[in-house]
Design a protein around this motif. Structure first.
Motif: not given
Ligand code: KIV
Length: 287
Positions: A19-22, A194-195, A200-206, A209-213
């Motif tokens: 997981k990617i934390a941003a 989509i993920t 490519i990495a998907t970074i979720g906000i709202g 939980p299934h995005c890459d970050g």
């Protein structure tokens, strides 16, 4: 000290299922603190318009404002990759504008990549920026710069047609050369699809939980922003209340004459500490 995070690191993390934390950051000191935590990606987002500048939305944010904050963030030399947000009207009018402005974020602000909002219609813009050797992050779903087009901040991609369009937008961004895409304010099922559909990495906000970050606006997760927050924000602290408490205590101390005390004061005799100790007092003031 671990290696600098680059777009390659994030793509590898996606492949390995790490997981990617941003998080967003807008200044030097916060960036130094944040970068000690193992964060992978720091976004100098146009959200600074709301949480730093006090604008009603992100639309008034200028290139100069983004560059100003990018400079502060990148001066901290974080290990995390720094993404500079392209503000409204810095890439919409022409491909040439877009390349020049993306270049300014890298050249003047030392960003290591740029982010822009929008799907398939921005493919020529993304391709041209990538051609200029600037890594690009896309942004789909509830893209705040389209606030007036959406008629407010609304969850996007709930019906079949718009969900299908977003999946093909994500594939178009991948083909155009984006290395990551922010998915904001969309159903978790769509974010998952989509993920699973792109490399490519998907970074979720709202976006569930299934995005890459995941990414959050730092003022929201620390509880500093005093406007109502969306349900997707997890507040890890209530710093707003703690700041108010600390400053109120200071105000009371000053008004009641409790601060400064002798322990905070200098003596005319540098060998005598005014608090009564006879230790040496140095002339140098740490700063
Ligand atoms: O501007 C910003 O902070 C953003 C994030 C919310 C993704 O775009």
């Amino acid at each position: 000290m671990k290696d600098k995070v680059t777009k390659i690191t994030l793509l590898k993390m996606k492949r390995k299922g790490e997981k990617i934390a941003a998080i967003t950051s807008y200044d030097y000191l916060s960036t130094r603190l944040i970068d000690d935590t193992g964060i992978d990606c720091i976004l100098v987002g146009d959200s600074l318009g709301m949480v730093v500048m006090g604008y009603d939305n992100t639309l008034p944010v200028t290139m100069e404002e983004i560059i100003h904050h990018l400079k502060a963030v990148t001066r901290a030399r974080p290990r995390a990759i720094v993404v500079g947000d392209m503000p409204f009207m810095s890439y919409q009018a022409s491909v040439e504008d877009a390349v020049r402005n993306a270049g300014r974020l890298v050249k003047e602000g030392s960003a290591q990549s740029v982010k822009l909002e929008g799907g398939e219609r921005y493919v020529p813009v993304i391709e041209a920026i990538v051609q200029a050797s600037i890594p690009v992050v896309g942004h789909l779903g509830l893209t705040p710069q389209s606030l007036h087009e959406f008629g407010g901040y609304r969850v996007q991609g709930r019906d079949r047609e718009s969900a299908d369009r977003m999946i093909s937008d994500a594939k178009a961004l991948e083909k155009a050369g984006c290395f990551a895409v922010v998915l904001e304010g969309i159903p978790w099922q769509l974010a998952k699809k989509i993920t699973e559909s792109v490399s490519i990495a998907t970074i979720g906000i709202g976006a569930g939980p299934h995005c890459d970050g995941q990414v959050l606006v730092i003022h929201d997760m620390l509880g500093i922003y005093d406007e109502p927050l969306p349900k997707f924000v997890k507040m890890y602290e209530e710093l707003g209340e703690r700041i108010k408490g600390a400053v109120s205590a200071y105000v009371r101390d000053v008004k009641d004459g409790r601060f400064p005390g002798m322990e905070h004061s200098y003596s005319a005799d540098s060998r005598k500490d005014p608090s009564g100790d006879s230790k040496d007092e140095k002339d140098d003031i740490p700063r």
